[in-house]
Design a protein around this motif. Structure first.
Motif, mmCIF file in Angstrom:
data_model
loop_
_atom_site.group_PDB
_atom_site.id
_atom_site.type_symbol
_atom_site.label_atom_id
_atom_site.label_comp_id
_atom_site.label_asym_id
_atom_site.label_seq_id
_atom_site.Cartn_x
_atom_site.Cartn_y
_atom_site.Cartn_z
ATOM 1 N N PRO A 99 0.587 -1.031 -0.279
ATOM 2 C CA PRO A 99 0.026 -0.297 -0.352
ATOM 3 C C PRO A 99 1.033 1.239 -0.064
ATOM 4 N N VAL A 100 -0.039 2.993 -0.565
ATOM 5 C CA VAL A 100 0.907 3.893 0.264
ATOM 6 C C VAL A 100 0.740 4.073 1.486
ATOM 7 N N TYR A 101 1.847 4.179 1.624
ATOM 8 C CA TYR A 101 1.749 5.252 3.083
ATOM 9 C C TYR A 101 3.029 6.231 3.311
ATOM 10 N N TRP A 102 2.509 7.239 3.275
ATOM 11 C CA TRP A 102 2.660 8.993 3.078
ATOM 12 C C TRP A 102 3.604 8.551 1.570
ATOM 13 N N TYR A 103 3.018 8.468 0.462
ATOM 14 C CA TYR A 103 3.488 8.777 -0.449
ATOM 15 C C TYR A 103 4.736 8.025 -0.880
ATOM 16 N N THR A 104 4.793 6.619 -0.344
ATOM 17 C CA THR A 104 6.050 6.135 -0.415
ATOM 18 C C THR A 104 5.467 4.277 -0.337
ATOM 19 N N MET A 105 6.176 3.684 -0.260
ATOM 20 C CA MET A 105 6.221 2.189 0.024
ATOM 21 C C MET A 105 5.985 1.792 0.910
ATOM 22 N N SER A 106 5.958 0.951 1.862
ATOM 23 C CA SER A 106 5.701 0.866 3.843
ATOM 24 C C SER A 106 6.651 0.324 4.033
ATOM 25 N N THR A 107 6.490 0.108 4.780
ATOM 26 C CA THR A 107 8.027 0.156 5.683
ATOM 27 C C THR A 107 8.243 -1.717 5.450
ATOM 28 N N GLN A 108 7.574 -2.257 6.153
ATOM 29 C CA GLN A 108 8.378 -3.366 5.690
ATOM 30 C C GLN A 108 8.497 -3.891 3.759
ATOM 31 N N MET A 109 7.937 -3.134 2.923
ATOM 32 C CA MET A 109 8.538 -2.975 1.761
ATOM 33 C C MET A 109 9.816 -2.772 2.065
ATOM 34 N N LYS A 110 10.108 -1.436 2.226
ATOM 35 C CA LYS A 110 11.448 -0.434 2.434
ATOM 36 C C LYS A 110 12.548 -1.849 2.703
ATOM 37 N N THR A 111 12.241 -2.381 4.026
ATOM 38 C CA THR A 111 12.682 -3.605 4.536
ATOM 39 C C THR A 111 13.265 -4.258 3.369
ATOM 40 N N PHE A 112 12.535 -4.695 2.994
ATOM 41 C CA PHE A 112 12.555 -6.244 1.827
ATOM 42 C C PHE A 112 13.674 -5.702 1.109
ATOM 43 N N ILE A 113 13.276 -4.664 0.402
ATOM 44 C CA ILE A 113 14.329 -4.054 -0.909
ATOM 45 C C ILE A 113 15.673 -3.370 0.062
ATOM 46 N N ASP A 114 15.751 -3.306 0.687
ATOM 47 C CA ASP A 114 16.871 -2.569 1.407
ATOM 48 C C ASP A 114 17.433 -4.022 1.880
ATOM 49 N N ARG A 115 16.571 -5.100 2.217
ATOM 50 C CA ARG A 115 17.687 -6.619 1.971
ATOM 51 C C ARG A 115 18.444 -6.933 0.452
ATOM 52 N N PHE A 116 17.841 -6.201 -0.749
ATOM 53 C CA PHE A 116 18.014 -6.213 -1.631
ATOM 54 C C PHE A 116 20.219 -6.186 -1.382
ATOM 55 N N SER A 117 20.537 -5.480 -0.757
ATOM 56 C CA SER A 117 21.966 -4.689 -0.998
ATOM 57 C C SER A 117 22.796 -5.849 -0.660
ATOM 58 N N ASP A 118 22.676 -7.281 0.063
ATOM 59 C CA ASP A 118 22.549 -8.860 0.315
ATOM 60 C C ASP A 118 23.303 -9.400 -1.139
ATOM 61 N N PHE A 171 11.288 0.843 -7.302
ATOM 62 C CA PHE A 171 11.101 0.383 -8.105
ATOM 63 C C PHE A 171 11.929 0.224 -9.632
ATOM 64 N N LYS A 172 11.439 1.320 -10.093
ATOM 65 C CA LYS A 172 12.400 1.239 -11.149
ATOM 66 C C LYS A 172 13.458 1.005 -11.595
ATOM 67 N N ASN A 173 14.700 2.058 -10.575
ATOM 68 C CA ASN A 173 15.857 1.746 -10.586
ATOM 69 C C ASN A 173 16.036 0.751 -9.180
ATOM 70 N N ILE A 174 15.300 -0.525 -9.016
ATOM 71 C CA ILE A 174 16.037 -1.495 -8.529
ATOM 72 C C ILE A 174 16.173 -2.471 -9.687
ATOM 73 N N ALA A 175 14.874 -2.209 -10.552
ATOM 74 C CA ALA A 175 14.997 -3.133 -12.111
ATOM 75 C C ALA A 175 16.011 -2.983 -12.494
ATOM 76 N N GLN A 176 16.098 -1.232 -13.259
ATOM 77 C CA GLN A 176 17.146 -1.100 -13.719
ATOM 78 C C GLN A 176 18.552 -2.304 -13.315
ATOM 79 N N TYR A 177 19.321 -1.521 -11.686
ATOM 80 C CA TYR A 177 20.378 -2.097 -11.302
ATOM 81 C C TYR A 177 20.684 -3.264 -11.710
ATOM 82 N N PHE A 178 19.333 -4.424 -11.476
ATOM 83 C CA PHE A 178 19.788 -5.661 -11.492
ATOM 84 C C PHE A 178 19.259 -6.086 -13.308
ATOM 85 N N GLN A 179 19.210 -5.464 -13.723
ATOM 86 C CA GLN A 179 18.759 -5.637 -14.859
ATOM 87 C C GLN A 179 17.308 -6.609 -15.077
ATOM 88 N N ILE A 180 16.259 -6.156 -14.560
ATOM 89 C CA ILE A 180 14.901 -7.144 -14.484
ATOM 90 C C ILE A 180 13.936 -5.741 -14.960
#
Length: 105
Positions: free
Chosen positions: A4-23, A59-68
């Motif tokens: 869902p959109v929370y305060w103009y951005t993704m939820s905290t749970q989604m942000k945490t999930f995406i942050d783990r992409f650094s692994d 989301f677009k930037n992550i896709a571009q970075y990982f060539q998704i």
């Protein structure tokens, strides 16, 4: 990905999930490389008629970075009206079906 959109951005749970992409670029590079050429779709809802400006950017930037391949966003307004009229229901039904067909193609 769905959030869902929370305060103009993704939820905290989604942000945490995406942050783990650094692994996937440090500890698990082999796994990160397996994402190449996969598709990424976003499902979202919120209390505004449209998604906030810039909502898709991370989301677009992550896709571009990982060539998704970024497939797009499906957003549904969830606020306001307590009832939905038949015309709006049919419009949503058509849009939902079209998005589903894009995902399956």
């Amino acid at each position: 990905m769905a959030t869902p959109v929370y305060w103009y951005t993704m939820s905290t749970q989604m942000k945490t999930f995406i942050d783990r992409f650094s692994d996937l670029i440090t500890y698990k590079k082999d796994l990160g490389r397996k994402l190449e050429n996969k598709k990424l779709w976003i499902l979202s809802c919120g209390s505004d008629q449209n998604t906030p400006e810039g909502f898709e950017v991370p989301f677009k930037n992550i896709a571009q970075y990982f060539q998704i391949k970024y497939g797009g966003l499906f957003y549904r307004y969830s606020g306001g009206e307590k009832t939905i009229n038949e015309e709006l229901f049919n419009k949503h039904k058509i849009e939902t079906k079209a998005f589903g067909q894009k995902v399956l193609s």
